[in-house]
Every structure is written in C-alpha cells, then in structure tokens.
Design a protein around this motif. Structure first.
Motif, short mmCIF file in Angstrom:
data_model
loop_
_atom_site.label_atom_id
_atom_site.label_comp_id
_atom_site.label_asym_id
_atom_site.label_seq_id
_atom_site.Cartn_x
_atom_site.Cartn_y
_atom_site.Cartn_z
N TYR A 72 0.84 -1.19 0.00
CA TYR A 72 0.00 0.00 0.00
C TYR A 72 0.87 1.24 0.00
O TYR A 72 1.73 1.43 0.84
N TYR A 73 0.61 2.09 -0.95
CA TYR A 73 1.45 3.22 -1.26
C TYR A 73 1.38 4.30 -0.19
O TYR A 73 0.38 4.50 0.48
N GLY A 74 2.49 5.03 -0.06
CA GLY A 74 2.53 6.20 0.80
C GLY A 74 2.72 7.46 -0.02
O GLY A 74 2.78 7.43 -1.25
N ARG A 75 2.84 8.59 0.70
CA ARG A 75 2.98 9.89 0.05
C ARG A 75 4.20 10.61 0.62
O ARG A 75 4.12 11.70 1.16
N GLY A 76 5.38 9.98 0.49
CA GLY A 76 6.61 10.63 0.89
C GLY A 76 6.85 10.57 2.38
O GLY A 76 6.40 9.66 3.08
N LEU A 77 7.57 11.58 2.88
CA LEU A 77 8.00 11.63 4.27
C LEU A 77 7.19 12.68 5.03
O LEU A 77 6.96 13.79 4.53
N LEU A 78 6.77 12.35 6.23
CA LEU A 78 6.18 13.31 7.14
C LEU A 78 7.17 13.59 8.26
O LEU A 78 7.80 12.67 8.80
N LYS A 79 7.31 14.86 8.62
CA LYS A 79 8.24 15.26 9.68
C LYS A 79 7.51 16.13 10.70
O LYS A 79 6.75 17.03 10.34
N SER A 80 7.75 15.84 11.97
CA SER A 80 7.22 16.65 13.06
C SER A 80 8.39 17.23 13.86
O SER A 80 9.39 16.55 14.08
N THR A 81 8.25 18.47 14.27
CA THR A 81 9.27 19.09 15.13
C THR A 81 8.73 19.38 16.52
O THR A 81 9.39 20.05 17.32
N ASN A 82 7.53 18.86 16.81
CA ASN A 82 6.93 19.11 18.13
C ASN A 82 6.34 17.82 18.72
O ASN A 82 5.26 17.83 19.29
N GLY A 83 7.07 16.74 18.56
CA GLY A 83 6.67 15.49 19.19
C GLY A 83 5.44 14.86 18.61
O GLY A 83 4.73 14.14 19.32
N GLY A 84 5.16 15.14 17.34
CA GLY A 84 4.03 14.50 16.68
C GLY A 84 2.74 15.29 16.69
O GLY A 84 1.72 14.82 16.20
N THR A 85 2.77 16.51 17.22
CA THR A 85 1.55 17.31 17.27
C THR A 85 1.14 17.78 15.88
O THR A 85 -0.03 17.70 15.49
N THR A 86 2.10 18.29 15.11
CA THR A 86 1.85 18.69 13.74
C THR A 86 2.94 18.11 12.85
O THR A 86 4.04 17.77 13.31
N TRP A 87 2.63 18.03 11.53
CA TRP A 87 3.54 17.38 10.59
C TRP A 87 3.64 18.19 9.31
O TRP A 87 2.68 18.86 8.90
N THR A 88 4.81 18.07 8.67
CA THR A 88 5.02 18.64 7.34
C THR A 88 5.35 17.50 6.39
O THR A 88 6.15 16.62 6.70
N ASN A 89 4.71 17.53 5.23
CA ASN A 89 4.90 16.48 4.24
C ASN A 89 5.97 16.89 3.24
O ASN A 89 5.87 17.93 2.60
N TYR A 90 7.02 16.05 3.13
CA TYR A 90 8.06 16.26 2.14
C TYR A 90 8.02 15.08 1.16
O TYR A 90 8.42 13.97 1.48
N ALA A 91 7.49 15.37 -0.02
CA ALA A 91 7.29 14.29 -0.99
C ALA A 91 7.97 14.54 -2.33
O ALA A 91 8.10 13.61 -3.13
N ALA A 92 8.39 15.77 -2.58
CA ALA A 92 8.84 16.13 -3.92
C ALA A 92 10.06 15.34 -4.37
O ALA A 92 10.23 15.08 -5.57
N SER A 93 10.93 14.94 -3.45
CA SER A 93 12.17 14.27 -3.84
C SER A 93 12.01 12.77 -4.06
O SER A 93 12.95 12.11 -4.52
N PHE A 94 10.85 12.23 -3.73
CA PHE A 94 10.62 10.80 -3.80
C PHE A 94 9.74 10.45 -4.99
O PHE A 94 9.13 11.33 -5.60
N PRO A 95 9.66 9.16 -5.33
CA PRO A 95 8.65 8.75 -6.32
C PRO A 95 7.26 9.15 -5.84
O PRO A 95 7.04 9.42 -4.65
N SER A 96 6.32 9.19 -6.76
CA SER A 96 4.97 9.65 -6.41
C SER A 96 4.31 8.77 -5.36
O SER A 96 3.46 9.23 -4.60
#
Length: 783
Positions: free
Chosen positions: A184-208
């Motif tokens: 099952y496919y994903g959508r790149g990398l998610l990163k949190s800088t506050n212990g998982g409260t909020t996330w930023t999606n970084y997908a541009a460098s990876f396959p779709s």
C-alpha cells in the motif's frame, strides 16, 4: 488457548493451508501476483494482499503512477470548493471501536503494526506506525496511546526515526514495504518538530508513491539521514537538510540500512541494490559481496560492539538464513545452520535485529519471534503464536529501550507487545489502540448496537454496544449476514468463503460449508432472502442456496462466468438477483436459477458492490475499484442500460455504495472510497465529502441500521465509525398517492423539539413526474 479457531485456518492453520485463492478471476496480463512461486501463492498473507491490490490494479498490472496523489488533490480541491457536508446540521463521524478487539489467547488486539520506536531521550515516549492507521504516541511507555496523524496525506506506515539530539523531531516514512508486489502506497516523508503534534509532508524528492523500509539518522550529524525504500522504483536515499530534500544514491529495491555508532560507516542491503558499504558517512556507497542477496534482506549492528553484525535473508527456496560478522562486515559466517525459522512468508513478515547492549542477544522475526542468547549459535522460538503463546503471529518489527537492555517492544499483525526480560515474557499493550482492518461490517437489524465484521488476521469481531469488541471466530474474516426475517440466524465467513453459521444471534458458531464446492473469492458474498426466515445465498463459481440456514448448500445457478465476488437480491421482487464477477454484472429474474449478462456500458474495472434499491428491482447501483474510469454506475431499467453517476467523485477506488433509505425513499447515496466517504443528495449528480471526524484511511464497507438511524463505515485501518445522518429530500416514482409514516423524528431523532422541514421533488427517478401525498405522523403515530 481456543483450539477451534476454525479448521479452515482459524489463524492457527495458516502455515498448513493449501487452499488457493482465486485472484485469477481478474484477467491481468503480466500480473505480478502470478509470477510468484507456487508455495507463496498458497500463503494466506499473500492472498489477502492479492485480494486488496488486484482489484485496484485491474485491468493493469500495476497501480497507475501517482494515482493516489491525483485523487488526494481532487479531494482537496473539492474540500476547498464545497467543504464537508453540513446540512441540516453538522454531521460528524464517531468511532465505536474496536478499542480494542479481543482474539482468543492473544487477548487484546489492535491490528497490523509495522514500526515502533522509543524516544531515545525519554523512553516513556513511544511512537508506533500502523498498517493503515498512522502514527500513535504513548507518553506512559505503552500503557495508553493517542493518534497523531489522522488527517495527514497518508496513514500507511513504513518507518519511523527519532532525532537523538532533539527527540521532538520525528520522521515518518509513509508506505508499507511488506513486499507484496504492490504494497500500500505512501505519500513521501512526514516530519514533526513538536513530538508529533503537527507534521510537514516532504514528498517532492521521492517517487509519487513511496514504500519505506527504514530511516536512519547519522550519529553526530542529525541533519543527515538515509532511507531505504523497499520497492523496485524506490532505492537508497540521502538527505543532508534534515529530511526536507532527498537524493537517490542507488536505484533498486532497498530493504535495510544501518549506521555504525560513530556515523562514519553505513551498510545498506536489498535485492535491488545488493550489499553496499559507505565509509564517508553515507555520501557514497560501494558494492561488496560478503553475503548474497535474496528476495528480502536485513542487517543489524550492535551499538556497543559495532564489529559484530548480523545479516539475514529470505527466499522461497531457502527460507530464512542468518549470518554473523565479527569483523565489521568484512566477512560473514552462517549461524544456526538448519534452524527452521518458519519463514515461508518472510517476504511479508521478517526482520533481523540485535540488542544494542549485548551482541549475544539477537532476534529474527517471522511468524514468531526467534531469539539467540549465545551469539547466533542457536535460536529459539520465544512467542509460539500457533502453539499456546500469547503474542500474535506475523512479526514486523522490534525496538529496544535506549538505556535498559532488558526492555523491548515487538509489533505484529495483532498489535504491540512489550517485554522487560529480553523477550522471555510479554505484556499486551493494545487496550487503547483503534486500528482494526475490516473487510466487511454489518449490524443486527433488530439491535443497532449489535455489530459484526470480518477483519484482517484477527477473526470476525463482534460488539453488542461496547467499544471493546470480541472475536466470534477466527481466521481472516469476511462478510457477515443477519437473516432479514429471523435475526438470530447469522452467517459469517473466513477467507475464501469459509462459511460459518450461528443460530444464536452470533453467540456460538459452527462450520457451514457442507455442499459448497469450487473456489471462492477471498471475501465471498453472503445475502439473505428478504421474505423467508431460512434462506440464504452465497457464491463461488455458482450461486449456492440454503434452506436450512447454512447446514446444507446446493448450487442453483447457470449463466455466470468466473468467481462471483458480489451479490444482492431485490426486497420487493426477491426473484430478481444480481451477481458480479470481475467487471461483469449478471441478472437473474427466476430466483438465481438463470443469469444473463447485463454489463453493457460498464467500465473494465473490478466491481466492489452491487445494490438493488429497497423500493424497486429496476434501480441498481454498482461501485468500482481501480483508477481511470467511472466509480459508481446506476441502472433505472433493471440493468438494460447503465449511467455513470460518479460526477465529481475523485478518481480513487470506491469500495462500497449505500442507498440511504430510512424507511422511505430519498435522493441520497453514499460512497466509501480509499480516501474517505462521499455523499450525494441528488442521485449522484453531485457529491460532497462526508469527512468530519473521519481519519484519512481506507473506507471499505458501509452499513445502515434503520432501527437506530445509524450509518456505519468499516475502515481498513481505523476500526468502525458511525453517524446519524439525515436527509430532507424525498423522491418517489409511484403514480399512486403514498403515505410516509415517520417512526422517529427527523432530521434529529434524539431531539423531539426539532422543527421538521421537507423538500419534495416532483421530478422522480428517471425523470418521471410523480404525484406525492405526504402524511406526517407524530411519534405516537397520530396524523
């Protein structure tokens, strides 16, 4: 331990099963599932993955590039334009469990978990990633859990890494690398800088679409990371800016990657990249050949003794072999030669890890957890999931406490367990997780609190009102059907249409396959005759009927082709039945004896449901999986012609549709899809997302209970949700004046003072003008 976990598999017999599923009813040229060896094609883990993905690929041999991303974009554009459905008042989904489920000797179960990580600085904080359930966090060492990613771009979990210099920084690689050929496919990398409260999606460098196997952070340089992506288009990736951008260093499937404690050397392995070593902190890798690569490969290094490494590989021909190096990977020697690790499905459940404080303790995960205490000379099964153990089978990962060498977690198809003695004993920590992957789910017409549903590897779960569900019987569950005239008679099933029956409303069960023959779909159809209290139908290559509630079946049909996957029967004219195979619809007008093909104008995609309108045998809805074609079709003339009513639905698999009929006709349909639930209040002319309260996971099956005015959605990763949805649009095609008696107050049955307002459309179905006489009764039945 309950030994009656079904003779067809009941979980315990998965290893011995030789029953072959029939994915071949979907004719796919170059099908990757057909290219695997015969042994693997018999595995239940393989066949559940096959069922899930083949219907999404068909008629192609792979998922279209970036199909999921485009569907999410279409959904988000719909949200921006229309928001969530909100009329006449906010409609919100509420979770009703399982929190948790319960599965015989395993105790509490959640569902498949693929990755888990201790906070390296505060081991009371633990993060796990569930198959289709996203990231969950515990702040009390696993006693309780809270979801952290319900509304992110993907809830499919691959790998988690935590920055040891700042453990508020969490990296979550999406996409589950279980190596099924189409994980099952994903959508790149998610990163949190506050212990998982909020996330930023970084997908541009990876396959779709991404499938993360492992993420590691370079010791001493926390902005430098390596990621192994476990699919052919994945590869070994590197970031030097804390995960914002990535460069692919090596193409091909990468199964695993590790750093030495100093961070100067890194090792990466995979069937597509080989055995590679970096001596410059992960900047460049060179190929070495101390061991051979097989289908799946894993490597582990002891943090306190980095010269000692373990490597394990798997293929269908050799099973699992384990190797050990005492010279920092320059050479490896096979250890535990001749040990049978039960690795027949290690393409799916497999890992190699070593205790970071003691290189003599190393662990191999397969069906069970295997441990060595003597540096690899011997390994012992320490969970014994099929012979009395309390830890669920099908292992996916472990993690070790950052400072206590005795504490560790393991995760598997049933959830999460913890050990404080290096794996000798285990504690179940699933009580507050809601992750169950349902295939089908339905409710008792006479008791809206009574629900049952078939789940992935955790049996058919049941509740009578509690969020704590309990397994009725084992195996991979499938459909459940209450007899419409006598709700004490219930049929359920295990995988491949292994029918079970209950005459006690679901309290006790027995096998009900006598008379059935041929191969069934992974999830077979079960339907009830609307007028007779003893008649049910199921199907394999033919339709089967029972007049002794499952005690004896006999085939009745002719005229269909292939394995029948979906069925329905008309409530108003029970001789009218529909059955589907792959992308074809068949109709019978003589009670299932003879079927004719009525698929003119339908797309070549997998049909996921067929529903006859409760008021008319001529009105039929069909839903489709796959991409690039219509998702919902409707016929107004009994299947002679079909119209695409997908309108503005996103191009994503639709797994089920529901004709909303709260005791009277409405213009409302619901569609359950891979990216959420959508509603139309104009017969499919337009659709709106019904998303409030629902996480971004796969919505797989819809159910409506008239008694409680409850719509339920079974998800494939976050349990069951419900809402008391209402509508104010009534359409009716009968030319005769018709009375509608409202047995509960609408739009809000829980608030008798609510003003009732109805809009009547005289357009009727199919454009026929209608004469509607509406009588409104109060709750006592008075005019």
């Amino acid at each position: 331990m309950v030994r009656s976990r079904l003779s067809t598999r009941i979980l315990l017999l998965v290893l011995l099963s030789s029953y072959r599923s029939t994915g071949q009813d979907l004719p796919i040229q170059g099908n990757p599932y057909e290219r695997v060896d015969e042994y693997t094609q018999h595995r239940q883990a393989f066949n559940r993955e096959r069922w899930f993905y083949e219907q999404r690929m068909y008629p192609f041999n792979a998922l279209p590039e970036n199909a999921y991303g485009r569907a999410l974009q279409q959904r988000d554009e719909m949200r921006a334009a229309k928001g969530f459905f909100s009329s006449p008042s906010s409609v919100r989904w509420t979770n009703i469990g399982p929190t948790s489920g319960y599965y015989f000797s395993y105790g509490n179960i959640s569902s498949r978990i693929t990755t888990i990580k201790y906070d390296p600085n505060n081991p009371g904080n633990v993060y796990l990633g569930a198959a289709f359930g996203g990231v969950w966090k515990s702040t009390d060492a696993g006693l309780t859990w809270t979801e952290k990613t319900d509304h992110e771009a993907s809830l499919s979990s691959g790998a988690i890494a935590i920055d040891p210099t700042n453990s508020n920084v969490i990296y979550y690689g999406t996409g589950e690398a279980t190596y099924s050929g189409a994980s099952y496919y994903g959508r790149g990398l998610l990163k949190s800088t506050n212990g998982g409260t909020t996330w930023t999606n970084y997908a541009a460098s990876f396959p779709s679409t991404t499938y993360f196997s492992r993420i590691v952070i370079r010791p001493g340089r926390s902005s430098e990371l390596l990621a192994a992506l476990g699919n052919s288009s994945g590869g070994l990736h590197r970031s030097t800016d804390a995960g914002v951008t990535w460069v692919r260093l090596v193409a091909g499937r990468a199964d695993d990657v590790v750093f030495t404690p100093s961070g100067d050397t890194a090792y990466a392995v995979g069937s597509g990249i080989g055995f590679r070593v970096s001596t410059d902190g992960g900047q460049t890798f060179v190929t070495q050949t101390p061991v051979s690569m097989q289908t799946r490969n894993h490597i582990a290094i002891c943090r306190t003794s980095p010269n000692i490494m373990y490597f394990a590989h798997h293929s269908s021909s050799i099973g699992i072999n384990v190797y050990k190096s005492t010279d920092a990977g320059a050479t490896f020697t096979q250890v535990a030669v001749g040990t049978n690790f039960n690795g027949g499905q290690a393409w799916y459940d497999f890992y190699m890890h070593v205790n970071p404080f003691d290189p003599n303790y190393a662990y191999v995960g397969s069906i069970d957890v295997w441990r060595t205490t003597d540096g690899g000379s011997t390994f012992q099964n320490i969970t014994n999931g099929y012979s009395g153990g309390s830890v669920h089978v099908d292992q996916h990962n472990v993690d070790f406490h950052p400072s206590d060498p005795n504490q560790m977690f393991c995760v598997n198809d049933g959830g999460v367990w913890k050990s404080t003695d290096r794996g000798t004993s285990w504690t179940n920590l699933n009580a507050t997780l809601t992750l169950t992957q349902f295939y089908r789910m339905t409710s008792d017409p006479s008791n809206f609190l009574h629900l049952m549903g078939g789940t992935q590897d955790n049996g058919t779960q049941r509740t009578t009102g509690s969020i704590n569900w309990i397994a009725a019987f084992g195996g991979d569950g499938g459909d459940v059907c209450f007899q419409s005239q006598d709700n004490m008679k219930v049929l359920g099933e295990t995988q491949n249409n292994g029918v079970q029956r209950s005459l006690s409303g679901g309290g006790s069960w027995s096998s009900a396959t006598t008379g059935l023959s041929g191969s069934g779909a992974w999830v077979g159809p079960l339907i009830s005759h609307p007028d007779s209290s003893d008649i049910f139908y199921t199907a394999r290559a033919q339709v089967f009927k029972t007049t002794k509630p499952g005690a004896l079946w006999f085939p009745i049909s002719s005229g269909t082709s292939g394995t029948i996957r979906e069925m329905d029967i008309s409530r108003t004219s029970p001789k009218v039945m529909y059955a589907t195979s792959a992308g074809q619809v068949y109709k019978s007008s003589d009670g299932g004896l003879n079927f004719t093909l009525v698929s003119t104008g339908m797309p070549t995609r997998t049909i996921t449901s067929v529903h006859v309108h409760p008021d008319s045998e001529n009105v039929v809805l069909v839903s489709f999986s796959g991409f690039g074609a219509g998702k919902v079709y409707r016929s107004l003339d009994g299947g002679t012609t079909w119209n695409n009513i997908s309108s503005n639905l996103p191009d994503t698999p639709v797994n089920d549709v529901l004709i909303y009929h709260p005791g009277f006709p409405t213009s409302s349909y619901l569609a359950a899809s891979d990216i959420g639930v959508f509603i139309s209040n104009d017969y499919g002319a337009t659709w709106t997302e019904l998303a409030d309260g629902l996480p971004n996971t796969v919505a797989i099956h819809l159910d409506y209970n008239l008694q409680g005015n409850k719509i339920r959605i079974g998800t494939h990763g976050r349990g069951v949700y419900e809402t008391s949805i209402v509508t104010g649009v009534i359409n009716y095609t009968n030319d005769q004046p018709t009375d509608f008696k409202l047995f509960q107050n609408f739009p809000n049955p829980f608030n008798p003072t609510t003003t009732i307002k109805y809009t009547l459309s005289l357009g009727g179905r199919g454009g026929v003008r209608s004469h509607v006489t509406l009588k409104v009764y109060d709750l006592l039945g008075r005019d």
